[in-house]
Motif scaffolding. Structure first.
Motif, PDB file in Angstrom:
ATOM      1  N   LEU A 153       0.958  -1.182  -0.100  1.00  0.00           N
ATOM      2  CA  LEU A 153      -0.096   0.118   0.018  1.00  0.00           C
ATOM      3  C   LEU A 153       1.326   1.323  -0.165  1.00  0.00           C
ATOM      4  N   TRP A 154       1.799   1.283   0.982  1.00  0.00           N
ATOM      5  CA  TRP A 154       2.667   2.561   1.089  1.00  0.00           C
ATOM      6  C   TRP A 154       3.573   2.820  -0.830  1.00  0.00           C
ATOM      7  N   SER A 155       3.132   1.979  -1.431  1.00  0.00           N
ATOM      8  CA  SER A 155       4.756   1.802  -2.307  1.00  0.00           C
ATOM      9  C   SER A 155       3.713   2.433  -4.048  1.00  0.00           C
ATOM     10  N   ILE A 156       2.685   1.937  -3.476  1.00  0.00           N
ATOM     11  CA  ILE A 156       1.559   2.274  -4.837  1.00  0.00           C
ATOM     12  C   ILE A 156       2.056   3.948  -5.245  1.00  0.00           C
ATOM     13  N   PRO A 157       2.030   5.024  -4.497  1.00  0.00           N
ATOM     14  CA  PRO A 157       2.489   5.854  -5.274  1.00  0.00           C
ATOM     15  C   PRO A 157       4.146   6.106  -6.077  1.00  0.00           C
ATOM     16  N   ALA A 158       4.800   4.970  -5.332  1.00  0.00           N
ATOM     17  CA  ALA A 158       6.059   5.109  -6.178  1.00  0.00           C
ATOM     18  C   ALA A 158       6.443   4.211  -8.229  1.00  0.00           C
ATOM     19  N   PHE A 159       5.002   3.565  -6.984  1.00  0.00           N
ATOM     20  CA  PHE A 159       4.947   2.707  -7.833  1.00  0.00           C
ATOM     21  C   PHE A 159       4.658   3.056 -10.113  1.00  0.00           C
ATOM     22  N   VAL A 160       3.173   4.076  -9.625  1.00  0.00           N
ATOM     23  CA  VAL A 160       2.529   4.944 -10.126  1.00  0.00           C
ATOM     24  C   VAL A 160       3.820   6.159 -10.504  1.00  0.00           C
TER      25      VAL A 160
ATOM     26  N   LEU B   2       7.070   6.059 -11.213  1.00  0.00           N
ATOM     27  CA  LEU B   2       8.535   5.156 -11.594  1.00  0.00           C
ATOM     28  C   LEU B   2       7.898   5.215 -13.356  1.00  0.00           C
ATOM     29  N   THR B   3       6.341   4.229 -13.111  1.00  0.00           N
ATOM     30  CA  THR B   3       6.156   4.173 -14.038  1.00  0.00           C
ATOM     31  C   THR B   3       5.326   5.131 -15.328  1.00  0.00           C
ATOM     32  N   VAL B   4       5.690   6.220 -14.654  1.00  0.00           N
ATOM     33  CA  VAL B   4       4.979   7.342 -15.739  1.00  0.00           C
ATOM     34  C   VAL B   4       6.527   7.939 -15.998  1.00  0.00           C
ATOM     35  N   ILE B   5       7.396   7.917 -14.935  1.00  0.00           N
ATOM     36  CA  ILE B   5       8.332   8.532 -15.540  1.00  0.00           C
ATOM     37  C   ILE B   5       9.333   7.934 -16.709  1.00  0.00           C
ATOM     38  N   GLU B   6       9.389   6.483 -16.325  1.00  0.00           N
ATOM     39  CA  GLU B   6       9.795   6.037 -17.658  1.00  0.00           C
ATOM     40  C   GLU B   6       8.993   5.809 -18.905  1.00  0.00           C
ATOM     41  N   MET B   7       7.823   5.641 -18.988  1.00  0.00           N
ATOM     42  CA  MET B   7       6.675   6.098 -20.240  1.00  0.00           C
ATOM     43  C   MET B   7       7.540   7.787 -20.914  1.00  0.00           C
ATOM     44  N   VAL B   8       8.088   8.317 -19.853  1.00  0.00           N
ATOM     45  CA  VAL B   8       7.724   9.519 -20.834  1.00  0.00           C
ATOM     46  C   VAL B   8       9.407   9.719 -20.899  1.00  0.00           C
ATOM     47  N   SER B   9      10.624   8.557 -20.165  1.00  0.00           N
ATOM     48  CA  SER B   9      11.583   8.067 -21.761  1.00  0.00           C
ATOM     49  C   SER B   9      11.517   7.680 -22.542  1.00  0.00           C
ATOM     50  N   TYR B  10      10.487   7.130 -22.758  1.00  0.00           N
ATOM     51  CA  TYR B  10      10.684   6.706 -23.971  1.00  0.00           C
ATOM     52  C   TYR B  10      10.227   7.336 -24.610  1.00  0.00           C
ATOM     53  N   ARG B  11       8.812   8.264 -24.760  1.00  0.00           N
ATOM     54  CA  ARG B  11       8.658   9.311 -25.568  1.00  0.00           C
ATOM     55  C   ARG B  11       9.079  10.028 -25.681  1.00  0.00           C
ATOM     56  N   LEU B  12      10.432  11.186 -24.576  1.00  0.00           N
ATOM     57  CA  LEU B  12      11.971  11.644 -24.794  1.00  0.00           C
ATOM     58  C   LEU B  12      12.487  11.084 -25.836  1.00  0.00           C
ATOM     59  N   HIS B  13      13.493  10.254 -24.758  1.00  0.00           N
ATOM     60  CA  HIS B  13      13.992   9.034 -25.530  1.00  0.00           C
ATOM     61  C   HIS B  13      14.193   7.619 -26.224  1.00  0.00           C
ATOM     62  N   PRO B  14      13.042   7.751 -27.130  1.00  0.00           N
ATOM     63  CA  PRO B  14      13.089   6.577 -27.931  1.00  0.00           C
ATOM     64  C   PRO B  14      14.426   5.587 -27.559  1.00  0.00           C
ATOM     65  N   ASP B  15      14.115   4.218 -27.906  1.00  0.00           N
ATOM     66  CA  ASP B  15      15.426   3.741 -27.953  1.00  0.00           C
ATOM     67  C   ASP B  15      14.836   1.819 -28.846  1.00  0.00           C
ATOM     68  N   GLU B  16      14.858   2.084 -29.991  1.00  0.00           N
ATOM     69  CA  GLU B  16      14.915   1.270 -31.700  1.00  0.00           C
ATOM     70  C   GLU B  16      15.384  -0.279 -30.873  1.00  0.00           C
ATOM     71  N   ASP B  17      16.314  -0.452 -29.734  1.00  0.00           N
ATOM     72  CA  ASP B  17      16.420  -1.747 -28.767  1.00  0.00           C
ATOM     73  C   ASP B  17      15.624  -1.854 -27.894  1.00  0.00           C
ATOM     74  N   ALA B  18      15.259  -1.464 -28.199  1.00  0.00           N
ATOM     75  CA  ALA B  18      13.760  -1.851 -26.510  1.00  0.00           C
ATOM     76  C   ALA B  18      12.561  -1.891 -26.671  1.00  0.00           C
ATOM     77  N   ALA B  19      12.008  -2.875 -25.949  1.00  0.00           N
ATOM     78  CA  ALA B  19      10.770  -2.885 -26.367  1.00  0.00           C
ATOM     79  C   ALA B  19       9.209  -2.144 -25.926  1.00  0.00           C
ATOM     80  N   GLY B  20       9.979  -1.050 -24.846  1.00  0.00           N
ATOM     81  CA  GLY B  20       9.407  -0.107 -24.651  1.00  0.00           C
ATOM     82  C   GLY B  20       7.676  -0.460 -24.215  1.00  0.00           C
ATOM     83  N   TYR B  21       7.069   0.513 -24.543  1.00  0.00           N
ATOM     84  CA  TYR B  21       5.716   0.178 -24.753  1.00  0.00           C
ATOM     85  C   TYR B  21       4.392   0.272 -25.192  1.00  0.00           C
ATOM     86  N   ALA B  22       3.513  -0.876 -25.312  1.00  0.00           N
ATOM     87  CA  ALA B  22       2.721  -0.949 -26.473  1.00  0.00           C
ATOM     88  C   ALA B  22       1.295  -0.501 -25.014  1.00  0.00           C
ATOM     89  N   ALA B  23       0.632   0.683 -26.201  1.00  0.00           N
ATOM     90  CA  ALA B  23      -1.083   0.913 -25.009  1.00  0.00           C
ATOM     91  C   ALA B  23      -1.879  -0.336 -24.731  1.00  0.00           C
TER      92      ALA B  23
END
Length: 294
Positions: A10-17, A19-40
């Motif tokens: 329960l205490w970790s849920i805000p950190a989960f959210v 970190l996920t947002v940061i990771e999503m934004v990182s792929y948007r700002l710095h795409p990586d062709e060698d990484a699987a990335g995100y799919a909606a």
């Protein structure tokens, strides 16, 4: 749970959210062709599986907690919850987690539960949320801790801590860490190998918090080649119900088609890729996953 033990999930849920947002934004700002990335659709399925697991886990925990409580009352042993016993309990839980995790890869009926977590072809923080809905197969591995006097609530705390730790290792955005860390702890590099579908990477790196169990028991493989994530034969569905049940359905089909009780037992309790002696054996997991798409 005793008031001294917090609800770490329960205490970790805000950190989960976050970190996920940061990771999503990182792929948007710095795409990586060698990484699987995100799919909606894939991320939505993973999140749905995670939410569903909360509901189903609450149901499965009722009989499991009752059984643990009965064993705890029967044993004369007691492990007090103190500042120095908690690290020892965490260590013991991580040890039994290793064997539970390994067992869920090499016994097909257990793999039917765990395969859900490996069904994504992506590897990101939402993949950590892709949890099974049939976790009734896990509890026997921790009975030794209860029999030794560990309170069920303390075991729940240790299991939750282990689960929270493993969230951050589901990412391609973190490379290899300094050697002492990589030697002792489970890291994104080690866990990428665990989720890879290449033959040399299959069924390796089962550790939760520590990777030393894999080094001790011969299941460790370092990350060398780029990882291809998913299954040897992917589910190709974003339907949460199919993702949750496809391997159970494949087992049922194989058992119905079996030519005797020996083969029926093998289809359930041997490895996911097991074949009868008169049939050619396939690589671990491959036959079971092929059956899931028939």
């Amino acid at each position: 749970m005793p008031s001294s033990l917090p609800d770490v999930v329960l205490w970790s849920i805000p950190a989960f959210v976050l970190l996920t947002v940061i990771e999503m934004v990182s792929y948007r700002l710095h795409p990586d062709e060698d990484a699987a990335g995100y799919a909606a659709k894939d991320a939505a399925t993973s999140i749905t599986m995670g939410l569903g697991s909360l509901v189903f886990d609450a149901l499965w925990k009722i009989p499991i907690v009752a059984l643990y409580a009965a064993v705890y009352e029967l044993t004369p042993l007691r492990v007090p919850i103190l500042w120095w016993t908690l690290p020892l309990m965490l260590l013991a839980q991580d040890f039994f987690y290793y064997w539970s995790h390994r067992g869920h890869h090499v016994i097909r009926i257990l793999w039917a539960c765990h395969v859900v977590h490996h069904s994504s072809r992506k590897f990101n923080f939402t993949t950590a949320l892709r949890q099974p809905w049939t976790t009734w197969t896990v509890w026997p591995f921790y009975l030794p801790m209860i029999a030794c006097g560990v309170h069920p609530a303390a075991l729940a705390f240790c299991s939750a801590t282990n689960l929270v730790y493993q969230f951050w290792i589901h990412t391609e955005r973190i490379g290899k860490l300094p050697r002492p860390v990589e030697f002792v702890f489970n890291t994104p590099s080690h866990h990428r190998v665990h989720h890879a579908s290449q033959g040399s990477y299959l069924d390796r790196n089962f550790g939760g918090i520590l990777i030393v169990w894999d080094r001790l028991f011969g299941s460790f493989v370092p990350e060398t080649d780029p990882c291809v994530f998913g299954l040897t034969k992917n589910v190709n569905s974003y339907n949460p119900l199919r993702v949750a049940t496809h391997e159970y359905a494949a087992i049922a089909r194989d058992v119905r088609a079996a030519r005797g009780w020996r083969e029926r037992g093998g289809r359930i309790f041997r490895g996911p890729g097991w074949q009868p002696a008169e049939q050619p054996a396939e690589p671990q997991r491959a036959a079971a996953e092929l059956a899931a798409d028939r």
